[in-house]
Design a protein around this motif. Structure first.
Motif, mmCIF file in Angstrom:
data_model
loop_
_atom_site.group_PDB
_atom_site.id
_atom_site.type_symbol
_atom_site.label_atom_id
_atom_site.label_comp_id
_atom_site.label_asym_id
_atom_site.label_seq_id
_atom_site.Cartn_x
_atom_site.Cartn_y
_atom_site.Cartn_z
ATOM 1 N N TYR A 139 3.920 34.320 -9.656
ATOM 2 C CA TYR A 139 3.436 33.835 -10.844
ATOM 3 C C TYR A 139 3.938 32.542 -11.400
ATOM 4 O O TYR A 139 4.985 32.124 -10.606
ATOM 5 C CB TYR A 139 3.806 34.857 -12.089
ATOM 6 N N GLY A 140 3.110 31.710 -12.109
ATOM 7 C CA GLY A 140 3.801 30.670 -12.591
ATOM 8 C C GLY A 140 4.466 30.512 -13.595
ATOM 9 O O GLY A 140 4.111 31.565 -14.513
ATOM 10 N N ASN A 141 5.526 29.989 -13.689
ATOM 11 C CA ASN A 141 6.299 30.236 -14.970
ATOM 12 C C ASN A 141 6.473 28.461 -15.606
ATOM 13 O O ASN A 141 6.886 27.600 -14.588
ATOM 14 C CB ASN A 141 7.944 30.410 -14.661
ATOM 15 N N THR A 142 6.323 28.498 -16.893
ATOM 16 C CA THR A 142 6.624 27.021 -17.416
ATOM 17 C C THR A 142 7.761 27.095 -18.273
ATOM 18 O O THR A 142 7.523 27.799 -19.328
ATOM 19 C CB THR A 142 5.163 26.441 -17.717
ATOM 20 N N TYR A 150 7.828 19.495 -19.611
ATOM 21 C CA TYR A 150 7.207 21.021 -18.887
ATOM 22 C C TYR A 150 7.728 21.014 -17.457
ATOM 23 O O TYR A 150 7.320 20.089 -16.721
ATOM 24 C CB TYR A 150 5.907 21.105 -19.046
ATOM 25 N N TRP A 338 1.652 20.338 -16.356
ATOM 26 C CA TRP A 338 2.635 21.469 -16.386
ATOM 27 C C TRP A 338 3.874 21.354 -15.497
ATOM 28 O O TRP A 338 4.617 22.238 -15.523
ATOM 29 C CB TRP A 338 1.927 22.838 -16.168
ATOM 30 N N ARG B 169 -1.387 25.997 -25.802
ATOM 31 C CA ARG B 169 -0.190 26.879 -24.911
ATOM 32 C C ARG B 169 0.676 25.778 -24.724
ATOM 33 O O ARG B 169 1.705 26.460 -24.588
ATOM 34 C CB ARG B 169 -1.247 26.978 -23.632
ATOM 35 N N LYS B 170 0.717 24.757 -24.751
ATOM 36 C CA LYS B 170 1.902 23.819 -24.501
ATOM 37 C C LYS B 170 2.661 23.778 -25.625
ATOM 38 O O LYS B 170 3.880 23.944 -25.816
ATOM 39 C CB LYS B 170 1.409 22.382 -24.280
ATOM 40 N N ILE B 173 4.453 27.341 -25.831
ATOM 41 C CA ILE B 173 5.686 27.150 -24.847
ATOM 42 C C ILE B 173 6.841 26.317 -25.773
ATOM 43 O O ILE B 173 7.955 26.488 -25.422
ATOM 44 C CB ILE B 173 5.468 26.601 -23.424
ATOM 45 N N PRO B 177 10.108 29.201 -25.484
ATOM 46 C CA PRO B 177 10.356 28.861 -24.269
ATOM 47 C C PRO B 177 9.885 30.160 -23.211
ATOM 48 O O PRO B 177 9.626 30.169 -22.269
ATOM 49 C CB PRO B 177 11.814 28.500 -23.962
ATOM 50 N N ALA B 180 5.402 31.565 -22.131
ATOM 51 C CA ALA B 180 4.476 31.404 -20.830
ATOM 52 C C ALA B 180 5.049 32.454 -20.015
ATOM 53 O O ALA B 180 3.976 33.162 -19.411
ATOM 54 C CB ALA B 180 4.626 29.946 -20.391
ATOM 55 N N ARG B 181 6.208 32.701 -19.849
ATOM 56 C CA ARG B 181 6.685 33.808 -18.768
ATOM 57 C C ARG B 181 6.007 35.141 -19.060
ATOM 58 O O ARG B 181 5.381 35.891 -18.267
ATOM 59 C CB ARG B 181 8.131 33.816 -18.627
ATOM 60 N N GLU B 184 2.338 35.585 -18.380
ATOM 61 C CA GLU B 184 2.251 35.622 -16.996
ATOM 62 C C GLU B 184 2.401 37.286 -16.449
ATOM 63 O O GLU B 184 1.732 37.629 -15.781
ATOM 64 C CB GLU B 184 3.014 34.801 -16.031
#
Lengths: 384, 198
Positions: A139-142, A150, A338, B169-170, B173, B177, B180-181, B184
């Motif tokens: 999975y991607g994490n940001t 970012y 991102w 979404r930005k 996040i 923080p 987003a994690r 997913e």
């Protein structure tokens, strides 16, 4: 509070314009209007003069244009509403088939996979045995850093799901920590490691272990009710469009996502898998994206679609010989800010199934939530 | 009461009629600009918006509500004040989040948290691509719906949807923080017939 309501509060108490500023603005407008009124009169004369001479000076054209504003009526809202009504009205008369379907080559490959899925019967799980579904998921994490950037990185979960022969018995699910998998700069690498270390420390180094009858993990079934799904591909696709309506970036993307989610469980019966492949063949924009795609050392044909809304591509990778889903992947086509370079595969899952004689002991229905002493508020919500 | 397009059509023959459009929408345009810049710059943006709108009124698309069109013009004019806007985001402080709530917050820790949140929101807004930021602020502050934002920016509704998704979404996040994690992971975790899981 979500980000939108927070944003709506920002500077919501900004003061009204001063009356003097309003007056100035209005006066400037009227002055301009007054000047143009004079011009209009002159232009009108020019038009008359032009008619006499049989030519059309620019000023006359300009006036003519101004007198006939272009009109168009937006039909977006009306169209969408009409579709929604039809969609909710019935399963049979739905979205599927109205707007074409997958590219012919992709539809053929999906059809072949569907036939193979039916011919290759499900593995036999004897009483007391388990079907083991091993899923490696990236999975991607940001993360948004203090510096205001970012930063993204990839992590991998290696989960094991033990499915009992009688599915109303206890299922067992071992969920690994999110191991750092890939990063794109030193900061991302450090963040991935830090996040992993924190997660391990919080759980005292013991991966999450869940046990629940009928896959009722975290208070919700983690697999769809397969018996309730239509086997007719068109009806199934309509059902999918209906349950995913409003989700994802687009109706087609959400539908393909649902199909991927369901196949990924690894426990869909052969006839459901076949119907899911055929339903995917009914989604417009679905195409073969790679003839021989490699995932986790296995190869298959990659079938997917480009999501223009976020400039990404979602693929299913299928072994058309056996009809098995090898996995899926998501590719970022551009740099959307991102911290993923364009072309990065920002997510993939690889699924393997086998039959085993035993499952690990222990585990609770809500895993980590139970460990932390959270209260189950029903419907998958926990208060910790 | 006449609709905006009727007034604008009338103003093609009788220019002074356009003042009615000003009277209807000037405050809203000002408010939108003041939130993005400051009150002083907003005076100019408001005034100029109506001058530009007046010049272009023949090309007005005929909608009943002229506000999306006007806010679109204002959005373009705000671009001229990019540096001022960047400074405004940088200077976003806790009190910008709403006076009432800050008064209600008694603990110093919570106040600190509000300051940090304001800073993070400001930073995130400043770094959004201009098109994404315009869509987000027209939606959140201009109170336009998707169709309105699309009409204001002259882009398809689908583009608005994706810009808003990305910008929200930005922002999400930036504020949290962990968000987003979790998204997913949830996606991977729950597979059910619920559209929420998608």
């Amino acid at each position: 509070m979500d980000e939108l309501s927070l944003l709506r509060r920002i500077r919501s108490e900004v003061r009204e314009p001063e009356q003097a500023a309003l007056d100035r603005g209005r006066a400037a407008l009227l002055e301009r209007a007054g000047t143009e009124a004079g011009m209009d009169a002159r232009a009108g004369l020019a038009v008359q003069g032009a008619r006499v001479r049989g030519t059309t000076p620019d000023a006359a054209a300009a006036v003519a244009k101004r007198r006939h504003p272009v009109r168009w009526v937006g039909l977006g809202a009306l169209g969408a509403g009409a579709l929604t009504v039809a969609l909710i009205a019935t399963n049979v008369l739905g979205f599927a088939g109205w707007r074409g379907g997958a590219e012919p080559a992709a539809a053929d490959a999906l059809q072949a996979a569907a036939l193979a899925a039916v011919e290759n019967s499900d593995p036999v799980v004897a009483p007391g045995q388990y079907l083991l579904v091993e899923t490696d998921a990236v999975y991607g994490n940001t993360t948004y850093t203090e510096a205001g950037d970012y930063v993204s990185y990839l992590t991998m979960n290696r989960d094991k799901l033990y499915v009992p022969a009688d599915r109303s018995d206890d299922w067992v699910w071992v969920r690994s920590f999110r191991e750092p998998y890939a990063s794109f700069n030193a900061e991302g690498k450090a963040l991935a490691q830090k996040s992993y270390d924190e997660e391990v420390a919080e759980a005292d180094g013991v991966p999450e272990l869940l046990r629940a009858p009928d896959a009722q993990f975290y208070g919700n079934s983690t697999v769809p009710d397969f018996d309730a799904l239509p086997r007719d591909p068109q009806q199934l696709l309509n059902y999918i469009y209906k349950v995913t309506a409003g989700g994802g970036n687009s109706a087609d993307g959400a539908a393909l996502g649902w199909i991927a989610d369901t196949l990924r469980t690894g426990v869909a019966p052969a006839d459901v898998r076949a119907a899911l492949y055929q339903a995917a063949a009914g989604i417009p924009g679905v195409e073969i994206t790679e003839q021989v795609a490699n995932l986790d050392g296995r190869t298959g044909i990659s079938i997917g679609r480009v999501e223009s809304a976020d400039n990404s591509r979602q693929d299913l990778i299928i072994d058309t010989q056996t009809g098995a889903l090898i996995g899926e992947r998501r590719v970022e086509l551009g740099d959307e800010g991102w911290g993923f370079p364009a072309g990065t595969t920002t997510g993939f899952t690889a699924v393997r199934t086998s039959v085993v004689d035993s499952a690990p002991e222990g585990g609770t229905q809500n895993g980590q939530f139970d460990r932390e002493g959270c209260v189950d508020k029903g419907n998958g919500n926990f208060q910790c | 009461m006449s609709t905006d397009n009727e007034i604008i059509e009338r103003s093609l023959h009788s220019a002074g009629a356009f003042a009615e459009v000003f009277d209807r929408h000037a405050r809203t345009v000002h408010r939108y600009a003041a939130r993005r810049l400051d009150a002083g710059a907003a005076d100019d943006v408001m005034s100029e918006t109506f001058l530009v709108a007046f010049e272009r009124r023949a090309a007005f698309d005929g909608s009943h509500d002229a506000l999306p069109w006007l806010l679109g013009i204002a959005t373009n004019l705000i671009k001229k004040h990019a540096r001022l806007e960047a400074r405004a985001w940088k200077g976003l402080v806790a009190s910008d989040l709403g006076r009432v709530d800050i008064d209600a917050i008694e603990q110093a820790a919570a106040r600190l948290d509000a300051s940090a949140t304001a800073r993070r929101i400001g930073g995130a807004l400043r770094r959004l691509p201009a098109g994404d930021r315009d869509a987000l602020l027209l939606y959140a502050w201009g109170d336009l719906d998707y169709e309105g934002v699309a009409s204001a920016l002259g882009v398809p509704v689908g583009t608005v949807r994706s810009r808003l998704n990305r910008a929200r979404r930005k922002l999400r996040i930036a504020i949290d923080p962990g968000a987003a994690r979790d998204e997913e992971v949830d996606h991977g975790r729950i597979v059910s017939a619920s559209p929420d899981s998608l």
